[in-house]
Each structure stands twice: as C-alpha cells, then as structure tokens.
Scaffold this motif. Sequence first.
Motif, PDB file in Angstrom:
ATOM      1  N   LYS A  25       2.757   9.496   5.580  1.00 58.74           N
ATOM      2  CA  LYS A  25       1.693   8.495   5.508  1.00 58.74           C
ATOM      3  C   LYS A  25       1.874   7.420   6.581  1.00 58.74           C
ATOM      4  CE  LYS A  25      -0.960   6.601   1.678  1.00 58.74           C
ATOM      5  NZ  LYS A  25      -0.929   6.225   0.250  1.00 58.74           N
ATOM      6  N   GLN A  40      -3.324   4.281   6.314  1.00 60.86           N
ATOM      7  CA  GLN A  40      -2.472   4.701   5.201  1.00 60.86           C
ATOM      8  C   GLN A  40      -3.254   4.727   3.894  1.00 60.86           C
ATOM      9  OE1 GLN A  40       1.084   2.266   5.141  1.00 60.86           O
ATOM     10  NE2 GLN A  40       1.497   2.671   7.303  1.00 60.86           N
ATOM     11  N   CYS A  68      -5.696   7.924   3.909  1.00 63.85           N
ATOM     12  CA  CYS A  68      -5.143   9.280   4.022  1.00 63.85           C
ATOM     13  C   CYS A  68      -5.418  10.127   2.776  1.00 63.85           C
ATOM     14  CB  CYS A  68      -3.625   9.219   4.221  1.00 63.85           C
ATOM     15  SG  CYS A  68      -3.145   8.737   5.875  1.00 63.85           S
ATOM     16  N   ALA A  77       0.214  13.741   4.486  1.00 63.88           N
ATOM     17  CA  ALA A  77      -0.965  12.900   4.645  1.00 63.88           C
ATOM     18  C   ALA A  77      -1.820  13.452   5.777  1.00 63.88           C
ATOM     19  CB  ALA A  77      -0.538  11.469   4.938  1.00 63.88           C
TER      20      ALA A  77
END
Length: 388
Positions: free
Chosen positions: A269, A318, A321, A328
């Motif tokens: 991520k 982030q 995702c 991710a």
Amino acid sequence: MRWPFVELGEFAVQRGGSIDPRKFPDEIFELYSIPSFDAGTPEVCAGSEIGSSKKCVKPNDVLLSRIVPHIRRAWVVDKKNSYRQIASGEWIVFRGQRIYPKFLKHILLFDTFHAAFMQTVAGVGGSLLRARPADVYKIRIPLPPLSEQKRIAGILDATDALRTKRRESLSLLDNLIQSTFLDMFGDPVTNPMGWKMGVIGDLLKSVNYGSSKKADSENGAYPILRMSNITYSGAWNFHDLKYIDLNEKELAKHLVYKGQILFNRTNSKELVGKTAVYREEEPMAFAGYLVRGVVNDYADAEYIGTFMNTPQIKTYLQNKCKNIVGMANINAKEFQSIPIPKPPLDLQRRFATIIESIKKQKTRLQAHLAELDTLFASLQQRAFNGEL
C-alpha cells in the motif's frame, strides 16, 4: 599482516536476561527495535506501550538483526542514560572485552561476513526469513589487537560519516523539490490557490501498461524497467536491470521515452503510486506493473511527477487502493481519474526549470556518493585483510 580468526560465538550474549515491560507500565524504557533502527534512533516509551518481553542490553553491546537478513542492520547500544535499555528479540547480541564495539559493527556489515551470514538463513521467504543464531556463532571473524581495532574503526567511521552527509544532502534536495512545489502550486489536495481542477487523464494524450514478457538477466535488446527501479521519492535506480526483446508492433506500446511518466500501479500500500519522469536519451522497455503516461500540450511531465510524489497524494492513493491477490492496486483507469489542479503551463514549465537545476545538483552528489561508497568498500577490504 595476518590476524587470528575466532568464531563470532565467543562474543555472543546468550543469557543476558529479559524483562517484560508491561509489568512496569509507568517506567520509561529505551527500546532498540528494528523499526527504531530504520528511524535512526531508539524509541523512548513507557512499559505500557511495549507489547512483549524484551532482551536486556548494556551500553556498547553490538546488535545484529536476524530478520529480513538481506537488509544489513548492525547497531551499537548507546551510552547509559536514565532509562533501562532493552532490545527486541529480533536482535542477536554481542559483547566482549577483546572486541571493540564499533570494529565489530563494521565487521557485521562487511560483504564477506554478510555472504556467510546469508548461509545461516532459514524460512519460507520475505519477512519470514530468519538467521539461525547457532550457525551465526560459527562464522569466523578477524581479531586484531584492540588498539588496531580502534584505529580501523576510526578510519571507517570517518569515511562512513562522509557518506552519511552526502545522503543527508540528497534528502534535503528531495525536500527542496517538495517545498518548491508547495510554494508554487499550494497543497495538491486542498488547492488553496484556486487553480482550475481536472483529472490526470486531462493532461495525458495516452496511457498504457508495460510488457508482460519474461525478462532475462543478460539477453534481450532492451533493458526493462520494473517497479523496483522507481524509488519512493520518484528518482531512478538503474541497478539490477534485466532485458527483453520487442517486435515492431510492441515498440510503440512498451518503450518509454524522455519526458514520459511511469506510474507504479501495484505493490504494498505504501509503494503504490511511485511515479518518475523518464529523463534518459535512450528509450527503455517497461514492465506490466508500470503504467506509462505521455503528457499532452496542457501539462509538463515534471509537474505531474512531483504532484504524484507529494505526501498528500501518497496518502490519497493509499486510501484509494484496492486489494488484488494480496497486493494493493490502482489500475490505469483509476490513475487517470486522480483529481489534479491545473495551473498555467508557463508556471509548470518554470517549475520544471527549477527541478532540472536541482536534479543536476543531485547527480553531482550521487556521483560523489558513489565514489565514497567505492572508497569505503576498498578500505573495508584492506582493513579486514590486515592491509590498512
């Protein structure tokens, strides 16, 4: 001069004691953990914040990380302060009257030792790999007289300090890029300067994935860029390149040219969204985990690349995702839908000129750092062969 060799186990602390900080919830400890090593300083925290039993350590103990062993981590416990000093169980601890701590730390980071250390590793891979202490103890290391150990450590410390300063200078230049961006364009999420908003796709004339061909370490007409070749800050690392062949139809889709953008669409991520502007004169191929963006006449690639690498956009990505097969992911369509301010093109180009000047400074510093790295490796080799 040939020095005697001894097994590392002579200096191992195998019964140094342990403590459960949770039994002392209000006491403040100095904790030597793997994350604190990576942060550059031990954690100072209350026992209530520490989740498990820890090893007791003393000033000048030398710590060697047994986890994720390909990353070299060795640490000397600092001088005593008012807190009890403890270390997490991932460390193997060494101390002894016949070994100078800083000398031992350099030994543990040296290529020859590391190669032997990697032979002690077991596990299924990745973060589950562990070095086996009993086997680590059998590795033999040179043991010159204590006065010679201190002399060698002093030389290596001085050279390493120069390398550290160069890395710090490079980090400051990365910070300068980010601060210049914020000064000229404002926060990329809140858009305090009131620029017209759009999406990344508005600024690109084409977007496509890279090649899914299997790369070879030696054979192929084109070096291929992979996700590991883009650093977290958006710079390039051209080490460990592999190669592929492309036919005529594949060239237009799977080569990246100067001034184009590569976006890393999958990884952990924290690493999804790494973006870099390609600046080399000769084109390279790029792998399927990367997305190539070719800018149109309304944008400058450096503006988009720096925008993508701001902490604000990294946090945004982030949160956006998706999780696909344990990784991710942000696909090409989602990449193009990322909101972006659209300042005037002349301002973007002025920013690109500043960036070019900073990049040239970085190139000079990186070349000097490479020279220092070579010098340091040479000094290590000579030192531990008794030739320094």
